[in-house]
Design an enzyme around this catalytic site. Structure first.
Site, PDB file in Angstrom:
ATOM      1  N   CYS A   1      -0.276   5.559  10.222  1.00  0.00           N
ATOM      2  CA  CYS A   1       0.961   4.853  10.540  1.00  0.00           C
ATOM      3  C   CYS A   1       0.704   3.455  11.072  1.00  0.00           C
ATOM      4  CB  CYS A   1       1.717   5.582  11.635  1.00  0.00           C
ATOM      5  SG  CYS A   1       2.094   7.242  11.228  1.00  0.00           S
TER       6      CYS A   1
ATOM      7  N   CYS B   1       7.617  -5.108  15.629  1.00  0.00           N
ATOM      8  CA  CYS B   1       7.169  -4.187  16.687  1.00  0.00           C
ATOM      9  C   CYS B   1       5.714  -4.543  17.024  1.00  0.00           C
ATOM     10  CB  CYS B   1       7.275  -2.745  16.218  1.00  0.00           C
ATOM     11  SG  CYS B   1       8.955  -2.297  15.688  1.00  0.00           S
TER      12      CYS B   1
ATOM     13  N   CYS C   1       3.272   8.494   1.199  1.00  0.00           N
ATOM     14  CA  CYS C   1       3.884   7.585   2.168  1.00  0.00           C
ATOM     15  C   CYS C   1       4.058   6.249   1.441  1.00  0.00           C
ATOM     16  CB  CYS C   1       2.937   7.459   3.357  1.00  0.00           C
ATOM     17  SG  CYS C   1       3.451   6.251   4.582  1.00  0.00           S
TER      18      CYS C   1
ATOM     19  N   CYS D   1       2.509  -2.452  15.830  1.00  0.00           N
ATOM     20  CA  CYS D   1       2.408  -2.081  14.406  1.00  0.00           C
ATOM     21  C   CYS D   1       1.745  -3.201  13.611  1.00  0.00           C
ATOM     22  CB  CYS D   1       3.810  -1.806  13.868  1.00  0.00           C
ATOM     23  SG  CYS D   1       3.866  -1.565  12.081  1.00  0.00           S
TER      24      CYS D   1
ATOM     25  N   CYS E   1       7.092  -6.800   7.035  1.00  0.00           N
ATOM     26  CA  CYS E   1       8.231  -6.234   7.762  1.00  0.00           C
ATOM     27  C   CYS E   1       8.750  -7.271   8.731  1.00  0.00           C
ATOM     28  CB  CYS E   1       7.803  -4.986   8.530  1.00  0.00           C
ATOM     29  SG  CYS E   1       9.174  -4.115   9.336  1.00  0.00           S
TER      30      CYS E   1
ATOM     31  N   GLU F   1       0.825  -1.208   0.000  1.00  0.00           N
ATOM     32  CA  GLU F   1       0.000   0.000   0.000  1.00  0.00           C
ATOM     33  C   GLU F   1       0.855   1.253   0.000  1.00  0.00           C
ATOM     34  OE1 GLU F   1      -3.939  -1.482   2.329  1.00  0.00           O
ATOM     35  OE2 GLU F   1      -2.333  -0.722   3.581  1.00  0.00           O
TER      36      GLU F   1
HETATM   37  N1  SAH Z   1       9.972   0.636   9.760  1.00  0.00           N
HETATM   38  C1  SAH Z   1      10.047   2.061   9.741  1.00  0.00           C
HETATM   39  C2  SAH Z   1       9.013   2.750   8.879  1.00  0.00           C
HETATM   40  C3  SAH Z   1       7.593   2.256   8.887  1.00  0.00           C
HETATM   41  S1  SAH Z   1       6.468   2.688  10.162  1.00  0.00           S
HETATM   42  C4  SAH Z   1       9.966   2.583  11.159  1.00  0.00           C
HETATM   43  O1  SAH Z   1       9.638   1.832  12.061  1.00  0.00           O
HETATM   44  O2  SAH Z   1      10.279   3.746  11.369  1.00  0.00           O
HETATM   45  C5  SAH Z   1       6.298   4.425  10.213  1.00  0.00           C
HETATM   46  C6  SAH Z   1       6.045   4.950  11.618  1.00  0.00           C
HETATM   47  O3  SAH Z   1       4.759   4.538  12.118  1.00  0.00           O
HETATM   48  C7  SAH Z   1       7.056   4.436  12.627  1.00  0.00           C
HETATM   49  O4  SAH Z   1       7.460   5.499  13.464  1.00  0.00           O
HETATM   50  C8  SAH Z   1       6.247   3.430  13.405  1.00  0.00           C
HETATM   51  O5  SAH Z   1       6.795   3.175  14.662  1.00  0.00           O
HETATM   52  C9  SAH Z   1       4.896   4.092  13.456  1.00  0.00           C
HETATM   53  N2  SAH Z   1       3.807   3.190  13.815  1.00  0.00           N
HETATM   54  C10 SAH Z   1       3.705   1.888  13.543  1.00  0.00           C
HETATM   55  N3  SAH Z   1       2.553   1.382  14.032  1.00  0.00           N
HETATM   56  C11 SAH Z   1       1.899   2.394  14.612  1.00  0.00           C
HETATM   57  C12 SAH Z   1       0.646   2.506  15.288  1.00  0.00           C
HETATM   58  N4  SAH Z   1      -0.140   1.454  15.439  1.00  0.00           N
HETATM   59  N5  SAH Z   1       0.295   3.714  15.755  1.00  0.00           N
HETATM   60  C13 SAH Z   1       1.102   4.796  15.586  1.00  0.00           C
HETATM   61  N6  SAH Z   1       2.292   4.753  14.965  1.00  0.00           N
HETATM   62  C14 SAH Z   1       2.698   3.570  14.475  1.00  0.00           C
END
Ligand code: SAH
Length: 366
Positions: A359, A131, A120, A134, A127, A107
């Site tokens: 995000c 985390c 974006c 996420c 991934c 996406e």
């Molecule tokens: N892998 C990279 C980029 C992708 S995520 C990274 O981690 O930076 C982009 C951003 O969204 C990151 O800061 C991530 O921590 C955040 N993110 C992921 N899941 C989220 C959620 N459920 N709520 C808010 N931010 C989130």
């Protein structure tokens, strides 16, 4: 009609065929020569793709038909097929689900603000960073995206921008790119860095976007940050910190057990030193997990004197998750406490929540 068992339809997962956007200007000329054509044909193709944003060889009528058929087949294979798109925020946020050549889904999200248009993009399908808050992190890594697949997401956004289709007033050119879609960009370093070069080089070599308007977001892969600092590009670095202490960060961003908070911030400081660019610290506010007053103070202390800006992101809860965003008053106090250390901090808006476009929600459900 009975459908075949999935095993028979299952496409082979792998990188796509070669595309013009995978190659530098010099490599394009070599490729065209190897196909038996004059090197200037590479420049013509590049002008069509990068300056005019065309990707259908049939429109490239300054090339003789047999030549454009041959070069089109060899260098402009269709990399992304739109499955569907959804819009929200009165059409100012638009999420597109793409199918790649092997059936993989990814996406990207286009967001219109008052005076900028940001896309974006995804750098991987899935991934591997795991985390727990996420959505993308839950499914694991499917595969890396090719340089062409990354650049095409940006080119597709630029085409939409140029078509004037995006709601919200006068048409704007695509101005910003954030690597905050699916995937960990620095875990796909070679292809992502080649994509960065394609994005910033002036047409016809690339799309000619401003380096300062590109943000590379990472969980904090220290060797990747170091390599990026040597790349000679001044893109903005964003570090997904989410906790100021290793104990909690080990659980929220598991790769912290490999490169801890201190090491990640030192790498970011070096990046800032080399590029002169302030970096961002991403901090998703999770109720009762990382939003305590003492953690705000610790974050403020940690970042005080550093060339960093904190982006607080209200957690966007993933389906089935036990976690939620922090209440507004907690968020406000957190901001005040961090700011009291002289650290710049703002709360990120939450575009596209209702279309799972915010995000960490880019999980490509199909
Ligand atoms: N892998 C990279 C980029 C992708 S995520 C990274 O981690 O930076 C982009 C951003 O969204 C990151 O800061 C991530 O921590 C955040 N993110 C992921 N899941 C989220 C959620 N459920 N709520 C808010 N931010 C989130």
């Amino acid at each position: 009609m009975t459908s075949l068992p999935l095993i028979f339809d299952a496409p082979r997962r792998g990188l796509p065929p070669r595309h013009l956007a995978d190659l530098s200007q010099a490599e394009r000329r070599t490729a065209v020569t190897e196909l038996g054509e004059k090197p200037f044909r590479a420049d013509q193709l590049s002008r069509h793709y990068f300056a005019r944003l065309e990707n259908d060889p049939a429109t490239m009528t300054d090339l003789p038909a047999p030549v454009r058929d041959k070069l089109g087949r060899a260098l402009l294979p269709a990399l992304l097929t739109e499955v569907r798109h959804v819009e929200t925020d009165s059409g100012k946020t638009r999420k597109t689900l793409w199918r790649l050549h092997d059936g993989t889904l990814v996406e990207s999200v286009l967001m219109r603000y008052k005076d900028r248009l940001t896309v974006c993009v995804s750098s991987q399908a899935g991934c591997g960073m795991a985390c727990p808050f996420c959505a993308t992190g839950q499914g694991g890594l499917t595969r890396n995206l090719s340089t062409g697949e990354i650049v095409e997401q940006v080119a597709a956004a630029a085409r939409i921008a140029a078509s004037g289709e995006m709601a919200g007033g006068r048409s704007l050119r695509l101005s910003n790119v954030v690597f905050m879609g699916m995937g960990e960009p620095l875990a796909n370093y070679k292809r992502v860095s080649a994509a960065l070069h394609r994005l910033v080089e002036p047409a016809p070599a690339g799309l000619g976007l401003s380096q300062r308007h590109i943000t590379m977001s990472t969980v904090g892969l220290v060797p990747g940050i170091q390599r990026l600092a040597e790349e000679g590009l001044n893109v903005t670095l964003a570090v997904s910190l989410h906790a100021p202490d290793d104990e909690l960060r080990n659980t929220l961003v598991p790769v912290n057990t490999r490169w801890n908070v201190r090491e990640v911030l030192e790498a970011a400081d070096d990046y800032a030193g080399k590029t002169g660019r302030r970096y961002s610290i991403e901090y998703a506010m999770i109720r009762g997990i990382n939003d305590q007053r003492w953690r705000a103070d610790l974050l403020g202390e940690l970042l005080s004197g550093r060339l960093a800006h904190v982006n607080l992101i209200p957690l966007n809860p993933t389906p089935g998750s036990k976690w939620d965003a922090s209440p507004k008053h907690v968020e406000e106090e957190f901001v005040e406490r961090v700011a009291a250390f002289g650290v710049s901090i703002t709360v990120r808006d939450t575009r596209g929540r209702e279309i799972d476009g915010a995000c960490g929600q880019l999980a490509a459900k199909g």
